[in-house]
Design a protein around this motif. Structure first.
Motif, mmCIF file in Angstrom:
data_model
loop_
_atom_site.group_PDB
_atom_site.id
_atom_site.type_symbol
_atom_site.label_atom_id
_atom_site.label_comp_id
_atom_site.label_asym_id
_atom_site.label_seq_id
_atom_site.Cartn_x
_atom_site.Cartn_y
_atom_site.Cartn_z
ATOM 1 N N ALA A 19 0.288 -1.681 0.141
ATOM 2 C CA ALA A 19 -0.039 -0.131 0.335
ATOM 3 C C ALA A 19 0.765 1.668 0.067
ATOM 4 O O ALA A 19 0.499 2.208 -0.668
ATOM 5 C CB ALA A 19 -0.795 0.384 1.381
ATOM 6 N N PRO A 38 -5.738 9.495 -5.373
ATOM 7 C CA PRO A 38 -7.439 8.719 -5.260
ATOM 8 C C PRO A 38 -7.274 7.707 -4.467
ATOM 9 O O PRO A 38 -6.088 7.587 -3.646
ATOM 10 C CB PRO A 38 -7.714 8.420 -6.572
ATOM 11 C CG PRO A 38 -5.400 8.533 -7.003
ATOM 12 C CD PRO A 38 -5.096 9.375 -6.420
ATOM 13 N N SER A 39 -8.990 7.428 -3.963
ATOM 14 C CA SER A 39 -8.616 5.941 -3.637
ATOM 15 C C SER A 39 -8.217 5.147 -4.120
ATOM 16 O O SER A 39 -7.717 4.866 -5.149
ATOM 17 C CB SER A 39 -10.638 5.579 -3.955
ATOM 18 O OG SER A 39 -11.220 4.250 -3.017
ATOM 19 N N LYS A 43 -3.206 6.422 1.186
ATOM 20 C CA LYS A 43 -3.165 7.357 2.005
ATOM 21 C C LYS A 43 -4.048 7.855 2.989
ATOM 22 O O LYS A 43 -3.233 7.866 4.704
ATOM 23 C CB LYS A 43 -4.857 8.639 1.905
ATOM 24 C CG LYS A 43 -4.364 9.193 0.512
ATOM 25 C CD LYS A 43 -5.524 10.348 0.193
ATOM 26 C CE LYS A 43 -6.893 10.065 -0.093
ATOM 27 N NZ LYS A 43 -7.014 8.697 -1.122
ATOM 28 N N THR A 45 -3.317 4.539 4.745
ATOM 29 C CA THR A 45 -2.420 3.232 5.080
ATOM 30 C C THR A 45 -0.595 4.393 6.009
ATOM 31 O O THR A 45 -0.094 3.955 6.811
ATOM 32 C CB THR A 45 -1.807 2.405 4.202
ATOM 33 O OG1 THR A 45 -2.504 1.526 3.848
ATOM 34 C CG2 THR A 45 -0.298 2.158 4.513
HETATM 35 P P1 ADP Z 1 -6.500 5.192 0.302
HETATM 36 O O1 ADP Z 1 -6.606 5.858 1.609
HETATM 37 O O2 ADP Z 1 -5.885 6.605 -0.369
HETATM 38 O O3 ADP Z 1 -7.489 5.185 -0.300
HETATM 39 P P2 ADP Z 1 -5.578 2.643 1.448
HETATM 40 O O4 ADP Z 1 -4.297 2.774 1.820
HETATM 41 O O5 ADP Z 1 -6.477 2.595 1.876
HETATM 42 O O6 ADP Z 1 -5.519 3.788 0.125
HETATM 43 O O7 ADP Z 1 -5.307 1.634 0.354
HETATM 44 C C1 ADP Z 1 -4.190 1.357 -0.124
HETATM 45 C C2 ADP Z 1 -4.420 -0.172 -0.426
HETATM 46 O O8 ADP Z 1 -4.014 -0.794 -0.031
HETATM 47 C C3 ADP Z 1 -5.237 -0.378 -1.848
HETATM 48 O O9 ADP Z 1 -4.871 -1.394 -2.426
HETATM 49 C C4 ADP Z 1 -6.172 -1.152 -0.426
HETATM 50 O O10 ADP Z 1 -6.463 -2.196 -0.497
HETATM 51 C C5 ADP Z 1 -5.109 -1.967 0.076
HETATM 52 N N1 ADP Z 1 -5.836 -2.403 1.566
HETATM 53 C C6 ADP Z 1 -5.775 -0.947 2.449
HETATM 54 N N2 ADP Z 1 -5.572 -1.889 3.924
HETATM 55 C C7 ADP Z 1 -5.570 -2.898 3.982
HETATM 56 C C8 ADP Z 1 -5.713 -3.736 4.596
HETATM 57 N N3 ADP Z 1 -5.890 -3.862 6.005
HETATM 58 N N4 ADP Z 1 -5.405 -5.565 4.281
HETATM 59 C C9 ADP Z 1 -4.676 -5.522 3.396
HETATM 60 N N5 ADP Z 1 -4.780 -4.624 1.977
HETATM 61 C C10 ADP Z 1 -5.143 -3.063 2.545
#
Ligand code: ADP
Ligand code: ADP
Length: 218
Positions: A19, A38-39, A43, A45
């Motif tokens: 991530a 973007p999503s 962010k 993480t």
């Molecule tokens: P944003 O906040 O920009 O949407 P995230 O940090 O939530 O980005 O996600 C970044 C990537 O990590 C995405 O591909 C998401 O699916 C993955 N991801 C986020 N949290 C987890 C988790 N707890 N376990 C596995 N994959 C995750």
């Protein structure tokens, strides 16, 4: 000096998704910065890593001078309670508690005595422009006012950094603009602020942007 210092940071989740990849980021005390992307760009993480709610798979995270790798989970909780303020898209206020109580409760884990919690809560509510809403409960407040209570809770303990995760995501554009203006005012008065947003309209008005894409700062 720097309140946030990420060096060569990676975060790979157990399922195998990376991530955050190879991120270097420094934020100085006193800055107002937006992480924008973007999503799925990493962010949240980043917010978890900077907020010390998560640890990197690789690389180093220093917050307010502390290397996260050298601290126990218990020490990290104390660091969060005393030195980091959090604001979320959902305001996370206790429905049965008035504005002062909601803000004062945020100081419980920082070990602040009851009387001091109360006067600090009132002072923080005055700072965010809610001096006339001290005894209102959340359902008696507009969305923008609820987010101001949440911001008051986050700054009442005088944190080294305020982390705001999509702070306008639940607000109409007028209330949202008011919240961004409040973050600017708090920053002008000395609070370091990091905003996380997918909304370029918000990031574009801020003095520094850190754009993210596919887990990297671009
Ligand atoms: P944003 O906040 O920009 O949407 P995230 O940090 O939530 O980005 O996600 C970044 C990537 O990590 C995405 O591909 C998401 O699916 C993955 N991801 C986020 N949290 C987890 C988790 N707890 N376990 C596995 N994959 C995750
Ligand atoms: P908006 O539509 O701008 O979000 P509202 O019409 O909900 O605002 O509320 C206007 C003002 O009245 C707000 O500042 C709020 O604090 C106050 N208010 C709303 N509901 C109540 C209530 N039940 N008791 C006391 N004050 C209230």
């Amino acid at each position: 000096s720097d309140v946030i210092e990420l060096t060569g940071v990676w975060r790979t989740y157990p399922g195998g998704v990376t991530a955050v990849r190879s991120v270097d980021l420094t934020v100085a005390y006193g800055e107002l910065v937006a992480i924008v992307g973007p999503s799925g760009s990493g962010k949240s993480t980043m917010l978890h890593l900077i907020g010390t709610l998560d640890r990197p798979s690789q690389g180093s995270v220093r917050i307010d001078g502390y290397d996260v790798a050298t601290l126990s989970d218990r020490q990290l909780s104390a660091l969060r309670a005393r030195r980091i303020g959090f604001v979320f898209q959902q305001f996370h206020l206790a429905p049965g508690r008035d504005a002062v109580a909601n803000v004062a409760d945020g100081l419980l884990y920082a070990g602040v005595a009851r009387k001091e919690r109360e006067w600090r809560a009132e002072a923080a509510l005055v700072r965010v422009g809610l001096g006339d809403r001290l005894t209102h409960r959340p359902h008696q407040l507009s969305g923008g006012e609820r987010q101001r209570v949440a911001i008051a809770r986050a700054v009442a303990g005088d944190p080294a950094v305020l982390l705001a995760d999509e702070p306008t995501g639940n607000l109409d554009s007028v209330s949202g603009a008011g919240v961004v203006e409040l973050l600017r005012e708090l920053n002008s008065a000395g609070t370091t602020v990091l905003v996380i947003t997918h909304d370029h309209a918000i990031a574009d008005g801020l003095p520094r942007q850190v754009p993210m894409r596919d887990g990297e700062v671009v």
